[in-house]
Design a protein around this motif. Structure first.
Motif, mmCIF file in Angstrom:
data_model
loop_
_atom_site.group_PDB
_atom_site.id
_atom_site.type_symbol
_atom_site.label_atom_id
_atom_site.label_comp_id
_atom_site.label_asym_id
_atom_site.label_seq_id
_atom_site.Cartn_x
_atom_site.Cartn_y
_atom_site.Cartn_z
ATOM 1 N N GLN A 96 -3.712 -0.095 -1.515
ATOM 2 C CA GLN A 96 -4.381 1.103 -1.956
ATOM 3 C C GLN A 96 -4.812 1.150 -3.573
ATOM 4 O O GLN A 96 -5.537 1.985 -3.953
ATOM 5 C CB GLN A 96 -3.694 2.583 -1.675
ATOM 6 C CG GLN A 96 -2.208 2.753 -2.393
ATOM 7 C CD GLN A 96 -1.944 4.266 -2.215
ATOM 8 O OE1 GLN A 96 -2.688 4.942 -2.376
ATOM 9 N NE2 GLN A 96 -0.639 4.079 -2.034
ATOM 10 N N ARG A 149 -8.467 -3.084 1.917
ATOM 11 C CA ARG A 149 -8.220 -1.847 1.348
ATOM 12 C C ARG A 149 -7.688 -0.598 2.384
ATOM 13 O O ARG A 149 -8.195 -0.461 3.490
ATOM 14 C CB ARG A 149 -9.214 -1.350 0.851
ATOM 15 C CG ARG A 149 -9.280 -0.070 -0.301
ATOM 16 C CD ARG A 149 -8.569 -0.592 -1.546
ATOM 17 N NE ARG A 149 -8.791 0.564 -2.581
ATOM 18 C CZ ARG A 149 -8.643 -0.021 -3.887
ATOM 19 N NH1 ARG A 149 -8.571 -1.243 -4.273
ATOM 20 N NH2 ARG A 149 -8.775 1.098 -4.680
ATOM 21 N N ALA A 207 0.846 -1.070 0.137
ATOM 22 C CA ALA A 207 0.089 -0.089 -0.047
ATOM 23 C C ALA A 207 0.900 1.240 0.083
ATOM 24 O O ALA A 207 0.331 2.310 0.154
ATOM 25 C CB ALA A 207 -0.859 0.091 1.208
ATOM 26 N N ASP A 262 -7.138 2.862 3.105
ATOM 27 C CA ASP A 262 -7.586 4.228 2.626
ATOM 28 C C ASP A 262 -6.891 5.313 3.184
ATOM 29 O O ASP A 262 -6.984 6.331 2.734
ATOM 30 C CB ASP A 262 -9.081 4.442 3.006
ATOM 31 C CG ASP A 262 -9.424 4.201 4.644
ATOM 32 O OD1 ASP A 262 -8.312 3.963 5.196
ATOM 33 O OD2 ASP A 262 -10.573 4.646 5.181
#
Length: 218
Positions: free
Chosen positions: A78, A95, A37, A97
């Motif tokens: 992400q 995920r 991410a 965020d």
């Protein structure tokens, strides 16, 4: 996909911590968490899509996971493209965020999502020469010493991946900022067991120049 909103931090962490207990040896559940991410600020583009020996770094990472060793594999990201590729491999996704909060955010999200595991191997996605063989050896060493943190090292220098038993999950969840599991290892040096590997296997690539150097060694 598991969204960050599914976890109400830090209240959710407290609930998870209460549920954690010591599993019986024969029922150990081992998870693999891939951290994918990052914003690649030093790379100046999404380094997970950069090619090494004809494959994107993220694909090489996913292929390096020996799925017969791990009960579950989760990817924190992400990026839509990374999530789609992870789904192709049959891996779960979380995920992130708020990648701007640093690596600790991905560590916390992934650890919370895999809280039913007895141990989690943390894998970074920018280590082109990571191999299934190394992850197998780390898992085997951990099963022999399930109360210890087990990680890859070369000539006394630690690297990634690192496998943490359940008893360290609360500390991983408590991390803040752009730090990862290394700070937990530094706090418990007596609990760390190393698995020796070559220097190239530990190399991660934070810049295009670092990737070129690694290409030149092959």
């Amino acid at each position: 996909m598991v969204n960050a909103d599914a976890f109400s931090f830090p209240k959710k962490w407290v609930i998870l911590m209460v549920k954690w207990g010591c599993g019986r040896m024969e029922n150990q559940k081992l998870g693999c968490l891939i951290l994918a991410a990052g914003c690649s600020s030093r790379f100046q583009s999404n380094k997970l899509t950069a090619l090494f020996e004809g494959k994107p770094l993220i694909r090489r990472t996913l292929e390096a996971v020996p799925t017969d060793v791990f009960s579950s594999v989760t990817v924190v990201t992400q990026y839509d493209g990374v999530e789609a590729l992870a789904r192709e491999f049959g891996f779960a996704c979380v995920r992130n965020d708020r990648p701007d909060l640093g690596q600790s955010r991905s560590v916390a999200l992934g650890t919370a999502a895999m809280a039913d595991c007895d141990g989690i191997a943390f894998v970074v996605a920018d280590q082109p020469l990571l191999s299934q063989e190394l992850l197998r050896r780390i898992a085997a060493e951990w099963r022999a010493h399930p109360d210890c943190i087990v990680g890859a090292a070369h000539a006394g220098k630690r690297g990634n991946p690192n496998l943490f038993p359940k008893r360290f999950f609360p500390e991983l969840l408590a991390l803040t900022g752009d730090v990862g599991g290394s700070s937990v290892i530094r706090a418990h040096p007596e609990c760390f067991r190393s698995v020796e590997t070559d220097a190239a296997s530990l190399t991660d690539v934070d810049t295009p120049q670092a990737l070129e150097v690694l290409r030149g060694r092959r």
